[in-house]
Design a protein around this motif. Structure first.
Motif, PDB file in Angstrom:
ATOM      1  N   ARG A 130     -54.052  14.129 -32.003  1.00 19.22           N
ATOM      2  CA  ARG A 130     -55.241  14.522 -32.878  1.00 19.22           C
ATOM      3  C   ARG A 130     -55.334  16.026 -32.769  1.00 19.22           C
ATOM      4  O   ARG A 130     -54.454  16.595 -31.635  1.00 19.22           O
ATOM      5  N   PRO A 131     -56.218  16.613 -33.138  1.00 22.15           N
ATOM      6  CA  PRO A 131     -56.218  18.014 -33.326  1.00 22.15           C
ATOM      7  C   PRO A 131     -56.817  18.351 -32.190  1.00 22.15           C
ATOM      8  O   PRO A 131     -57.981  17.704 -31.322  1.00 22.15           O
ATOM      9  N   VAL A 132     -56.206  19.284 -31.447  1.00 21.59           N
ATOM     10  CA  VAL A 132     -56.797  19.940 -30.029  1.00 21.59           C
ATOM     11  C   VAL A 132     -56.790  21.649 -30.559  1.00 21.59           C
ATOM     12  O   VAL A 132     -55.984  22.260 -30.728  1.00 21.59           O
ATOM     13  N   ALA A 133     -58.065  21.916 -30.270  1.00 25.63           N
ATOM     14  CA  ALA A 133     -58.572  23.379 -30.394  1.00 25.63           C
ATOM     15  C   ALA A 133     -58.229  24.309 -29.493  1.00 25.63           C
ATOM     16  O   ALA A 133     -58.580  23.930 -28.365  1.00 25.63           O
ATOM     17  N   GLN A 134     -57.721  25.343 -29.629  1.00 29.36           N
ATOM     18  CA  GLN A 134     -57.610  26.434 -28.531  1.00 29.36           C
ATOM     19  C   GLN A 134     -58.589  27.643 -28.997  1.00 29.36           C
ATOM     20  O   GLN A 134     -58.533  28.026 -30.143  1.00 29.36           O
ATOM     21  N   ALA A 135     -58.984  28.191 -27.945  1.00 36.16           N
ATOM     22  CA  ALA A 135     -59.843  29.592 -28.075  1.00 36.16           C
ATOM     23  C   ALA A 135     -59.095  30.785 -28.511  1.00 36.16           C
ATOM     24  O   ALA A 135     -57.963  30.868 -27.783  1.00 36.16           O
ATOM     25  N   GLY A 136     -59.598  31.614 -29.222  1.00 38.52           N
ATOM     26  CA  GLY A 136     -58.845  32.699 -29.689  1.00 38.52           C
ATOM     27  C   GLY A 136     -58.963  33.979 -28.697  1.00 38.52           C
ATOM     28  O   GLY A 136     -59.727  33.760 -27.735  1.00 38.52           O
ATOM     29  N   LEU A 137     -58.185  34.946 -28.653  1.00 37.79           N
ATOM     30  CA  LEU A 137     -58.484  36.004 -27.929  1.00 37.79           C
ATOM     31  C   LEU A 137     -59.945  36.894 -27.855  1.00 37.79           C
ATOM     32  O   LEU A 137     -60.453  37.214 -26.854  1.00 37.79           O
TER      33      LEU A 137
END
Length: 596
Positions: free
Chosen positions: A77-84
């Protein structure tokens, strides 16, 4: 007050108002001085404030946030990551080698600063050694403070009690609370605006940034209002480094205005009493305009503006205005090394991938394709079940819209075309300088991978003596046999340069820079007939066609005394005019290198 004191104060101002000032641009090479300023800023900020380094080759997913490809494949499933930018929320983003920042990355950072979604400030480390390597304007305009550290500073630079200078010469929390209660001062704001106008700044952003910096300086010093010292400090850190012109003397305009007013008073007769207009009724209290400042307030504001202009002029770096005057303009048709190639490149600096089809010669970006396909996997599986196709044998369902193609950026090949006046008036005096300049530029071609061409015009026409080449041997052979003597067919030389430059720019996105070495004393018309008036008219017509084509050009006036017709010709072709009455080969080389 030296540069180190200004850099240290800039770090403290940024710590007090990071979102209002936007950031700090530190100019200069890496060393203890710059490290001391960065350490000062980290010391001024609370320990919990995030501090992130921004790499120049960062992609959009890492900068703005996106999918975590590994976790998404593992979890199904889609797992989001935070940007810099999200990680640096409320902190500092450190951009090293900011002069090499891509315009696309600079635009994203400028947009993030404008929108204010992530509350951060940027510290840009500008290590550029020349004006050819500036920080992108979109980013530099939003960083209020610009300083150049020179050596580590000890002691306090603000007028504060000695007991407050043990660890940090001010209380950051108290300064931030005091900043919100700084009173607006109309006279100081008007003086800052007048100073910005005197320095040639047309944007309204620098005066506003200078006011925010002055408020932060007052908050650090423990005051509830801005004084002259705060405004001078803001002018040195915000307005002076952005100066585009030297401020004019105030005495001459005042004298001229006084003389004009006296002449007007003498020439204008006084109206008779019967011709005087009837007095208008006084406006009501609701319609009354705001009171104008008194003479004393105007004099105080003018004195403050003079002090700010003097402080800004003293803080302007040496040689800044001279370098700005000689810097090339980046117009649409100007020659440069940043343009994109006409055909898609298959090698070079990687660019952000884009959606596309798998055609001949294109290369698939697998990671970008997987990132585009992962968010739609659950919907695609449900669609297969609804159609009765059953479970998919593949772990990842791809479609044509998911395909992303790799892209590469490659600098354009630049060709410098010398157009030399080989007529009788120039052959004996200026051909030697042209030969030496071409040899000096050819030496640069081994590093810059540029080419050089040579066109000579004399007699009744122009001739391409040296086709575009990087070969030093071929160039020397052509230069050794460069003929001289005869009339000056200036129009034929301009037309030959226009044809060669247009053909160079039409092939594979190449760039051409035309360098004319002439005294502009045309005496041969385009049809070969003699006559100065007709010859100059044909030359101006050819120059206008050259200007319409968008080719970048430089006109070097080689006459013993600069002539008006040479400047008129340069304006007609939109060329940079360089008078070199006693020009040597190194002077010609420096002028052309500065235009490139």
């Amino acid at each position: 007050m030296n540069d180190t004191d200004l850099a240290t104060q800039a770090a403290w101002l940024l710590a007090v108002d990071p979102q209002g000032l936007g950031g700090l641009c530190l100019r200069g090479p890496a060393g203890p001085a710059r490290d001391a300023v960065l350490a000062t800023l980290r010391q001024a900020l609370p320990p919990e404030v995030p501090w992130r380094r921004l790499p120049l080759q960062i992609d959009d997913e890492r900068l703005l946030g996106g999918l975590d490809l590994g976790l998404s494949l593992a979890a199904g499933r889609p797992v989001a990551q935070a940007g810099l930018l999200a990680e640096a929320d409320g902190g500092v983003l450190l951009l090293a080698m900011a002069e090499r920042c891509d315009v696309g990355l600079a635009a994203k950072l400028a947009s993030a600063l404008e929108q204010g979604v992530s509350r951060f400030c940027i510290v840009a480390l500008d290590e550029g050694q020349s004006t050819e390597e500036p920080v992108p304007a979109s980013l530099r305009e939003r960083l209020a403070l610009i300083a150049s550290p020179a050596a580590p500073a000890l002691g306090a630079v603000f007028d504060l009690p000695a007991e407050c200078q043990v660890l940090l010469p001010f209380d950051l929390a108290a300064a931030r609370r005091r900043l919100a209660h700084i009173a607006y001062d109309e006279a100081t704001v008007q003086a800052l605006c007048g100073t910005a106008a005197a320095l040639g700044l047309v944007s309204l952003r620098p005066p506003w940034q200078a006011w925010r910096a002055a408020c932060a300086a007052a908050a650090i010093a423990g005051r509830d209002e801005v004084n002259q010292a705060d405004a001078e400090l803001a002018a040195r850190l915000v307005l002076a480094p952005r100066a585009r012109a030297l401020p004019q003397s105030q005495a001459e305009p005042e004298a001229e205005s006084e003389s004009e007013s006296e002449s007007e008073s003498e020439s204008t007769p006084e109206p008779e009493a019967s011709a005087l207009p009837e007095p208008e009724p006084e406006p009501s209290a609701a319609e009354a305009s705001p009171p104008e400042p008194s003479d004393g307030e105007q004099q105080a504001q003018a004195a403050l503006q003079e002090q700010l202009i003097a402080a800004s002029q003293a803080a302007i770096p040496a040689g800044l205005l001279a370098s700005l005057a000689g810097a090339p303009s980046r117009a649409a048709g100007a020659a440069g090394r940043r343009g994109a190639a006409a055909r898609p490149a298959q090698s070079g600096r990687p660019l952000a991938p884009r959606r596309g089809s798998l055609r001949a010669g294109s290369r698939l970006d697998l990671l970008a394709t997987m990132r585009a396909a992962i968010p739609w996997q659950r919907l695609r599986l449900m669609e297969r079940e609804q159609r009765g196709l059953g479970a998919s044998p593949a772990r990842l369902l791809l479609r044509r819209d998911d395909f992303h193609i790799k892209r590469y950026g490659r600098p354009n090949e630049t060709t410098t075309v010398f157009v030399v006046d080989a007529s009788g008036s120039q052959a004996l005096n200026r051909l030697a300088e042209a030969k030496g300049a071409v040899e000096l530029l050819l030496a640069d071609c081994y590093v810059r991978r540029d080419r050089v061409a040579l066109i000579a015009f004399r007699g009744e026409g122009a001739e391409v003596l040296l086709a575009p080449t990087r070969s030093l041997v071929r160039a020397r052979r052509s230069l050794s046999g460069l003929p001289g003597g005869g009339g000056t067919p200036l129009a034929a030389g301009i037309e030959a340069a226009w044809l060669l430059g247009s053909s160079l720019q039409s092939r594979e996105g190449g760039q051409a820079l035309l360098v004319f070495l002439t005294d502009a004393r045309a005496n041969i018309a385009r049809d070969g007939s003699p006559g100065r008036a007709l010859a100059m008219q044909d030359a101006l017509s050819a120059a206008q066609r050259l200007r319409a084509s968008g080719l970048a050009s430089v006109l070097i006036d080689t006459s013993p005394r600069p002539q008006p017709q040479a400047m008129v010709l340069a304006q007609a072709m939109a060329a940079r005019y360089v008078p070199l009455p006693q020009g040597q080969a190194k002077d010609v080389h420096a002028a052309v290198a500065g235009r490139r």
